[in-house]
Every structure is written in structure tokens, then in C-alpha cells.
Design an enzyme around this catalytic site. Structure first.
Site, short mmCIF file in Angstrom:
data_model
loop_
_atom_site.label_atom_id
_atom_site.label_comp_id
_atom_site.label_asym_id
_atom_site.label_seq_id
_atom_site.Cartn_x
_atom_site.Cartn_y
_atom_site.Cartn_z
N LYS A 160 0.84 -1.21 0.00
CA LYS A 160 0.00 0.00 0.00
C LYS A 160 0.87 1.26 0.00
O LYS A 160 0.51 2.28 -0.60
CB LYS A 160 -0.93 -0.01 1.22
CG LYS A 160 -1.89 1.20 1.27
CD LYS A 160 -2.82 1.25 0.07
CE LYS A 160 -3.69 2.51 0.02
NZ LYS A 160 -4.73 2.55 1.05
N LYS A 168 -1.13 12.39 5.65
CA LYS A 168 -0.77 11.21 6.44
C LYS A 168 -0.07 10.15 5.61
O LYS A 168 0.99 9.64 5.97
CB LYS A 168 -2.04 10.65 7.08
CG LYS A 168 -1.84 9.42 7.96
CD LYS A 168 -2.21 8.12 7.27
CE LYS A 168 -3.68 8.06 6.91
NZ LYS A 168 -4.04 6.75 6.28
#
Length: 292
Positions: free
Chosen positions: A170, A239
Site C-alpha cells: 500500500k 498522512k
């Protein structure tokens, strides 16, 4: 299968809705308005993650940040306080390798099985069940929860046997998404600066070699003259790009393009755009053109 959802935001809510078609679902989210939507469709809404996990065979956790994951799993009323040994926790948040690996160790010490399963595809594909799941788990554990994952994903990619392997893939995905998002905003504003109709340019180039999911998905919202709905906030890319850069530093990888994209997202947040849809990043290029 009895399924619990902890987190019913832009991603978790549509995913829970799809699972609810086939399995009984209990849901918890700090925002009761979100759980009320699912309750109206037949889910059981409860007041804590612990209560959601109680009696569940599979607990899906979909939150945004490492701090939220810690609270959801190990807070006073977290999953740990309700889940039974032998159940499976599916960690679908994108929070980094170390965070998920540590959470996995703590859950496994309770006799709980763990699947690291971040997703890609965004809120649009979450609603249609066409996400891609990036799974890090023992194959046997992954197979136990495929009936749930098959309802939210068109592809389940087994990225490795370790909890954390899905997060690693990811991070690679988010490196590309971060750069592609920034590039899409830069390109469409460049078209406007050249005196072109950016909507026509988008329609022309998105079917060619310069196409990307981020361009086609975010491009129309970038050109929306109103305020687009928040499907994925700029804060999420602040983030995620930070997680990519932290992992890159630890691994000794060179990521100059991600550094530029991360700086752009951080600057957008400082200018008050953090909670806006991430397509709003185009404003950074518009502002720069107006204030050279």
C-alpha cells in the site's frame, strides 16, 4: 458470518453496506449519524468497539490514522475488550508497516487471527464493491474471511504471509497516488494557464498515454466550480505521504517526487484545506499562478 465494522466513514460505511447484504453486521463509529444510516438498513449499531466485537467472527477495522487504530483496538472500550479468541480482525486501515505489525502481535497474543488488508480504489469503488485488497496474512487465515472481502473487492491480492506485507505494498501504491494527484492538479492548471479549456483537455488526454486513475477520478472534481463532496480529504494524503517518506528513510530509498508532493499537501493543510476533498489540491497551483 457475524461481522463487526469499527469505523463507518467515507470508506467503511459503503463497505459495511455491501457486507450487510449477505451477513449480519454490527457497527460502531464515534459519529452516531454514520451508524444510524446503517442501522436504518438493518445493521445493529452499538456504542463502543468492544460491543461491536463481542460475538463477531470477523471484525473489520477501517479508521484513518495510527492513533485512531490504537484507540479502536486497545482503548478502554476497544476491540480487545470484546473480541473472543479464534475470531479474525481485518485491519483495512492504511497506517504503515510497523503500526500494523505491532497491532498484529498484540492481537495474536489474545488468540485472535489477523489479516492486514489495506485497500485501494477510493470511496467510488468502495461503493461498488470494486476495491483491491492488498492482503498480508497466512493464506489459511485469509481464506477464512474471503466471504467478507469478496463482497467489497473485485480483487484480493495476496502480498505476503506476514501481517505488514499488505501495508508495504500500500505504501508503494500511495507513493504513486500522491505523485499522480499532485501531477493531475499541476497539469490541469497548466492547461488553463495556456488558455485551453481544461475540461476538454482532460477528456482528450485521459484516454491516452498520460492517463491515470487519479487524473480521471479527481480531474472532474478539480474543475468543479463549486465545493466538491469530500470523498478523500487532503489530510489523508498528508498522512499517507508522510508514512511513505518515513518508510523510505528507514529503507534508504530515494523519493524526491514524493517529497515534493508531501510538501504540497502539507502546505495545503496549513492554508486551511486539510479537510477539503483532495481534488482541492489544484488550488495550490491556482494560487501560485495568481501570486507568482
Amino acid at each position: 458470518m457475524k461481522v463487526a465494522f469499527v469505523g463507518a466513514g467515507a470508506m467503511g460505511l459503503p463497505m459495511a453496506r455491501l457486507v450487510l447484504r449477505r451477513h449480519p453486521v454490527t457497527v460502531f463509529d464515534p459519529d452516531s449519524a454514520r451508524t444510524a444510516q446503517l442501522a436504518a438498513e438493518g445493521a445493529r449499531a452499538v456504542g463502543s468497539a468492544a460491543r461491536a466485537a463481542r460475538g463477531a467472527e470477523a471484525v473489520v477495522v477501517m479508521v484513518a490514522t495510527p492513533a485512531q487504530l490504537e484507540r479502536a483496538l486497545f482503548g478502554d472500550d476497544g476491540v480487545h475488550a470484546g473480541i473472543a479468541a479464534g475470531a479474525t480482525v481485518i485491519l483495512m486501515s492504511s497506517v504503515g508497516i510497523d503500526c500494523v505489525a505491532e497491532a498484529g502481535r498484540r492481537l495474536e497474543a489474545l488468540g485472535v487471527r489477523v489479516v492486514d488488508a489495506p485497500v485501494t480504489g477510493g470511496a467510488v469503488r468502495a461503493a461498488t464493491g470494486e476495491l483491491t485488497v492488498l492482503a498480508g496474512a497466512d493464506p489459511g487465515v485469509l481464506d477464512r474471511v474471503r466471504p467478507v472481502l469478496d463482497l467489497v473487492a473485485s480483487r484480493i491480492a495476496h502480498c505476503g504471509d506476514r501481517v505488514g506485507d499488505g501495508q508495504a505494498v500500500k505504501l508503494v501504491n500511495q507513493l504513486l497516488c500522491s505523485v499522480h494527484l499532485a501531477a493531475a492538479g499541476e497539469a490541469l492548471q497548466f492547461a488553463r494557464t495556456l488558455g485551453l479549456d481544461p475540461a476538454q483537455v482532460l477528456a482528450t488526454i485521459e484516454s491516452g498515454a498520460a492517463s491515470s486513475f487519479m487524473l480521471s477520478d479527481r480531474g472532474p472534481r478539480m474543475l468543479d466550480t463549486g465545493t466538491p463532496p469530500v470523498l478523500s480529504a487532503i489530510d489523508i494524503f498528508v498522512k499517507d505521504s508522510s508514512l511513505v517518506l518515513a518508510a523510505a528513510r528507514e529503507a534508504g530509498a530515494v523519493t524526491p517526487l514524493t517529497e515534493q508532493a508531501a510538501a504540497l499537501f502539507s502546505r495545503a493543510r496549513r492554508q486551511g484545506l486539510g479537510r477539503n476533498d483532495d481534488s482541492s489540491v489544484i488550488r495550490m497551483f491556482q494560487n501560485a499562478a495568481q501570486n507568482p
